[in-house]
Design a protein around this motif. Structure first.
Motif, PDB file in Angstrom:
ATOM      1  N   ILE A 297       0.835  -1.207   0.000  1.00  0.00           N
ATOM      2  CA  ILE A 297       0.000   0.000   0.000  1.00  0.00           C
ATOM      3  C   ILE A 297       0.865   1.250   0.000  1.00  0.00           C
ATOM      4  O   ILE A 297       0.568   2.233  -0.712  1.00  0.00           O
ATOM      5  CB  ILE A 297      -0.949  -0.011   1.206  1.00  0.00           C
ATOM      6  N   ALA A 298       1.945   1.248   0.773  1.00  0.00           N
ATOM      7  CA  ALA A 298       2.830   2.418   0.829  1.00  0.00           C
ATOM      8  C   ALA A 298       3.478   2.686  -0.529  1.00  0.00           C
ATOM      9  O   ALA A 298       3.587   3.839  -0.961  1.00  0.00           O
ATOM     10  CB  ALA A 298       3.900   2.206   1.898  1.00  0.00           C
ATOM     11  N   ILE A 299       3.908   1.627  -1.232  1.00  0.00           N
ATOM     12  CA  ILE A 299       4.536   1.806  -2.545  1.00  0.00           C
ATOM     13  C   ILE A 299       3.538   2.373  -3.544  1.00  0.00           C
ATOM     14  O   ILE A 299       3.823   3.362  -4.246  1.00  0.00           O
ATOM     15  CB  ILE A 299       5.106   0.464  -3.047  1.00  0.00           C
ATOM     16  N   VAL A 300       2.366   1.749  -3.623  1.00  0.00           N
ATOM     17  CA  VAL A 300       1.363   2.185  -4.604  1.00  0.00           C
ATOM     18  C   VAL A 300       0.861   3.585  -4.268  1.00  0.00           C
ATOM     19  O   VAL A 300       0.693   4.439  -5.163  1.00  0.00           O
ATOM     20  CB  VAL A 300       0.200   1.179  -4.647  1.00  0.00           C
ATOM     21  N   LEU A 301       0.633   3.861  -2.996  1.00  0.00           N
ATOM     22  CA  LEU A 301       0.133   5.176  -2.595  1.00  0.00           C
ATOM     23  C   LEU A 301       1.161   6.268  -2.877  1.00  0.00           C
ATOM     24  O   LEU A 301       0.813   7.350  -3.381  1.00  0.00           O
ATOM     25  CB  LEU A 301      -0.233   5.168  -1.118  1.00  0.00           C
ATOM     26  N   SER A 302       2.430   6.017  -2.570  1.00  0.00           N
ATOM     27  CA  SER A 302       3.457   7.032  -2.815  1.00  0.00           C
ATOM     28  C   SER A 302       3.600   7.320  -4.305  1.00  0.00           C
ATOM     29  O   SER A 302       3.756   8.482  -4.716  1.00  0.00           O
ATOM     30  CB  SER A 302       4.794   6.578  -2.229  1.00  0.00           C
ATOM     31  N   LEU A 303       3.514   6.284  -5.140  1.00  0.00           N
ATOM     32  CA  LEU A 303       3.595   6.501  -6.586  1.00  0.00           C
ATOM     33  C   LEU A 303       2.385   7.277  -7.095  1.00  0.00           C
ATOM     34  O   LEU A 303       2.514   8.147  -7.964  1.00  0.00           O
ATOM     35  CB  LEU A 303       3.701   5.157  -7.299  1.00  0.00           C
ATOM     36  N   ASN A 304       1.209   6.983  -6.570  1.00  0.00           N
ATOM     37  CA  ASN A 304       0.013   7.720  -6.982  1.00  0.00           C
ATOM     38  C   ASN A 304       0.088   9.188  -6.576  1.00  0.00           C
ATOM     39  O   ASN A 304      -0.262  10.083  -7.362  1.00  0.00           O
ATOM     40  CB  ASN A 304      -1.238   7.071  -6.375  1.00  0.00           C
ATOM     41  N   LEU A 305       0.518   9.444  -5.346  1.00  0.00           N
ATOM     42  CA  LEU A 305       0.651  10.826  -4.883  1.00  0.00           C
ATOM     43  C   LEU A 305       1.726  11.568  -5.673  1.00  0.00           C
ATOM     44  O   LEU A 305       1.571  12.756  -5.989  1.00  0.00           O
ATOM     45  CB  LEU A 305       0.979  10.847  -3.390  1.00  0.00           C
ATOM     46  N   LEU A 306       2.810  10.868  -6.010  1.00  0.00           N
ATOM     47  CA  LEU A 306       3.849  11.485  -6.825  1.00  0.00           C
ATOM     48  C   LEU A 306       3.304  11.815  -8.212  1.00  0.00           C
ATOM     49  O   LEU A 306       3.591  12.887  -8.768  1.00  0.00           O
ATOM     50  CB  LEU A 306       5.046  10.543  -6.932  1.00  0.00           C
ATOM     51  N   GLY A 307       2.514  10.912  -8.778  1.00  0.00           N
ATOM     52  CA  GLY A 307       1.912  11.181 -10.077  1.00  0.00           C
ATOM     53  C   GLY A 307       0.974  12.368 -10.049  1.00  0.00           C
ATOM     54  O   GLY A 307       0.967  13.192 -10.975  1.00  0.00           O
ATOM     55  N   ASP A 308       0.172  12.479  -8.983  1.00  0.00           N
ATOM     56  CA  ASP A 308      -0.721  13.635  -8.855  1.00  0.00           C
ATOM     57  C   ASP A 308       0.077  14.936  -8.744  1.00  0.00           C
ATOM     58  O   ASP A 308      -0.300  15.963  -9.331  1.00  0.00           O
ATOM     59  CB  ASP A 308      -1.620  13.470  -7.628  1.00  0.00           C
ATOM     60  N   ALA A 309       1.176  14.900  -7.992  1.00  0.00           N
ATOM     61  CA  ALA A 309       1.998  16.104  -7.832  1.00  0.00           C
ATOM     62  C   ALA A 309       2.655  16.505  -9.154  1.00  0.00           C
ATOM     63  O   ALA A 309       2.727  17.692  -9.487  1.00  0.00           O
ATOM     64  CB  ALA A 309       3.065  15.866  -6.763  1.00  0.00           C
ATOM     65  N   ILE A 310       3.125  15.524  -9.924  1.00  0.00           N
ATOM     66  CA  ILE A 310       3.731  15.821 -11.222  1.00  0.00           C
ATOM     67  C   ILE A 310       2.691  16.393 -12.176  1.00  0.00           C
ATOM     68  O   ILE A 310       2.950  17.342 -12.919  1.00  0.00           O
ATOM     69  CB  ILE A 310       4.385  14.557 -11.805  1.00  0.00           C
ATOM     70  N   ARG A 311       1.501  15.827 -12.144  1.00  0.00           N
ATOM     71  CA  ARG A 311       0.431  16.338 -13.011  1.00  0.00           C
ATOM     72  C   ARG A 311       0.100  17.785 -12.668  1.00  0.00           C
ATOM     73  O   ARG A 311      -0.058  18.625 -13.563  1.00  0.00           O
ATOM     74  CB  ARG A 311      -0.809  15.466 -12.857  1.00  0.00           C
ATOM     75  N   ASP A 312      -0.010  18.094 -11.389  1.00  0.00           N
ATOM     76  CA  ASP A 312      -0.304  19.474 -10.983  1.00  0.00           C
ATOM     77  C   ASP A 312       0.833  20.426 -11.339  1.00  0.00           C
ATOM     78  O   ASP A 312       0.604  21.582 -11.696  1.00  0.00           O
ATOM     79  CB  ASP A 312      -0.580  19.518  -9.475  1.00  0.00           C
ATOM     80  N   ALA A 313       2.072  19.929 -11.240  1.00  0.00           N
ATOM     81  CA  ALA A 313       3.230  20.773 -11.539  1.00  0.00           C
ATOM     82  C   ALA A 313       3.306  21.110 -13.027  1.00  0.00           C
ATOM     83  O   ALA A 313       3.719  22.201 -13.406  1.00  0.00           O
ATOM     84  CB  ALA A 313       4.520  20.102 -11.077  1.00  0.00           C
ATOM     85  N   LEU A 314       2.931  20.156 -13.869  1.00  0.00           N
ATOM     86  CA  LEU A 314       3.009  20.382 -15.301  1.00  0.00           C
ATOM     87  C   LEU A 314       1.770  21.053 -15.872  1.00  0.00           C
ATOM     88  O   LEU A 314       1.769  21.432 -17.047  1.00  0.00           O
ATOM     89  CB  LEU A 314       3.224  19.038 -16.022  1.00  0.00           C
ATOM     90  N   ASP A 315       0.729  21.194 -15.065  1.00  0.00           N
ATOM     91  CA  ASP A 315      -0.497  21.824 -15.520  1.00  0.00           C
ATOM     92  C   ASP A 315      -0.366  23.341 -15.397  1.00  0.00           C
ATOM     93  O   ASP A 315      -0.235  23.860 -14.286  1.00  0.00           O
ATOM     94  CB  ASP A 315      -1.696  21.333 -14.706  1.00  0.00           C
ATOM     95  N   PRO A 316      -0.388  24.082 -16.478  1.00  0.00           N
ATOM     96  CA  PRO A 316      -0.236  25.548 -16.381  1.00  0.00           C
ATOM     97  C   PRO A 316      -1.375  26.222 -15.653  1.00  0.00           C
ATOM     98  O   PRO A 316      -1.240  27.359 -15.202  1.00  0.00           O
ATOM     99  CB  PRO A 316      -0.177  25.986 -17.850  1.00  0.00           C
ATOM    100  N   LYS A 317      -2.519  25.551 -15.521  1.00  0.00           N
ATOM    101  CA  LYS A 317      -3.663  26.148 -14.829  1.00  0.00           C
ATOM    102  C   LYS A 317      -3.713  25.767 -13.364  1.00  0.00           C
ATOM    103  O   LYS A 317      -4.651  26.123 -12.664  1.00  0.00           O
ATOM    104  CB  LYS A 317      -4.960  25.695 -15.496  1.00  0.00           C
TER     105      LYS A 317
END
Length: 320
Positions: A297-317
């Protein structure tokens, strides 16, 4: 004085590249930063599994004596957790759980990385080609992708895995667990490229009508140059986000199929195999089920949260 300050601030903003802006957004997301550290920690543990197990004096294949009682259950609390065995020992056999999970994470990350890379590569290639050129090929590929998306992929993987593994072993390409990993990766890629393909196709169709692409066409640039120089650079942020979100999905998928008996078999180990074996001991040794579950759960959750953070960082809006 005020005008000079505003001028300096405007110059600072202009000088920042899109990568620097995205990195600044990412650093402001504390959850994403901690998730990144956690992901790097688990990834390093997986890569350095031989060194870590050697440092702790354990191995994933050794059957340790004197760690099980007369009922073949671990001696001590929490499944035999001790300095010699940090996460306890395996009931019924006596192998070290810490070593099993370290080497199991190697297989999980390997399957996830290969499946993600292949799915994104195929989806990117077909998505750009069909989105830019359109035509009859676009229609045929689109109907085939719709068919795959509506297909019961999970049931087909379970039903066809064993016959295909036997066929791969008969051809001599791979044997035993290597054949099982190969077949599982092929199935995951076969049913997994369609989602990214549809996303890239829609973006390629949109970019095809942009002014900078039309200007390149008017200047006589070839289709290959337009795709490589104009369209592809605008698709990398989407590919990066999709990669960060696909890795945890494929890790969970590998664990699920191994749990169902489709993945690798002992003496190899993955999270799915450990959890499948732990189900039979959960009453007498709940730690054997709890510890691998929490780590997965920790591995999958950390990867999901990292993906959400990358998506927000690359989103200009983002943040508006």
């Amino acid at each position: 004085m005020a005008e000079s300050v505003l001028k300096e601030e405007s110059q600072e903003i202009v000088q920042r590249t899109p990568k620097q802006i995205a990195w600044a957004r990412f650093k402001r997301n504390k959850v994403g930063v901690y998730a990144g550290y956690t992901t790097i920690f688990f990834l390093l543990c997986s890569i350095l599994a031989p060194l870590i197990t050697r440092a702790f004096g354990v191995d994933n294949t050794t059957i340790y004596e004197g760690v099980l009682d007369e009922f073949a259950m671990p001696i001590g609390k929490w499944g035999g957790v001790s300095w010699d065995h940090p996460l306890g020992v395996e009931p019924g056999v006596g192998r070290d759980v810490f070593a099993l999970l370290l080497y199991g994470s190697q297989l999980s990350f390997l399957v996830a990385v290969i499946a993600t890379t292949a799915s994104i590569g195929i989806g990117m290639l077909i998505g750009i080609a069909t989105g830019y050129f359109k035509g009859r090929v676009d229609s045929i590929v689109g109907r085939f992708a719709d068919f795959l998306l509506s297909f019961p992929g999970t049931f087909m993987i379970i039903a066809l895995s064993l016959p295909l593994v036997q066929r791969v072993e008969a051809t001599g390409i791979a044997h035993e667990n290597a054949a099982r990993i190969l077949v599982l990766v092929i199935f995951l890629v076969f049913f997994g490229w369609t989602g990214f393909y549809r996303l890239i196709r829609s973006q390629a169709m949109s970019l095809r009508e942009r002014d900078f692409v039309m200007a390149a066409q008017a200047m006589g640039a070839s289709s290959w140059r337009i795709i490589v120089k104009e369209i592809l650079p605008n698709l990398w942020p989407t590919a990066i986000v999709f990669t960060s979100l696909s890795l945890p999905a494929y890790i969970a998928a590998e664990a699920t199929f191994s749990f169902l008996g489709v993945g690798v078999r002992p003496p190899a180990s993955t999270f799915g195999l450990v959890l499948s074996d732990a189900v039979g001991y959960w009453r007498n040794d709940p730690a054997y089920l709890l510890i691998p579950s929490v780590i997965l759960i920790a591995i999958v959750l950390s990867l999901n949260l990292l993906g959400d953070a990358i998506r927000d960082a690359l989103d200009p809006k983002a943040g508006r």
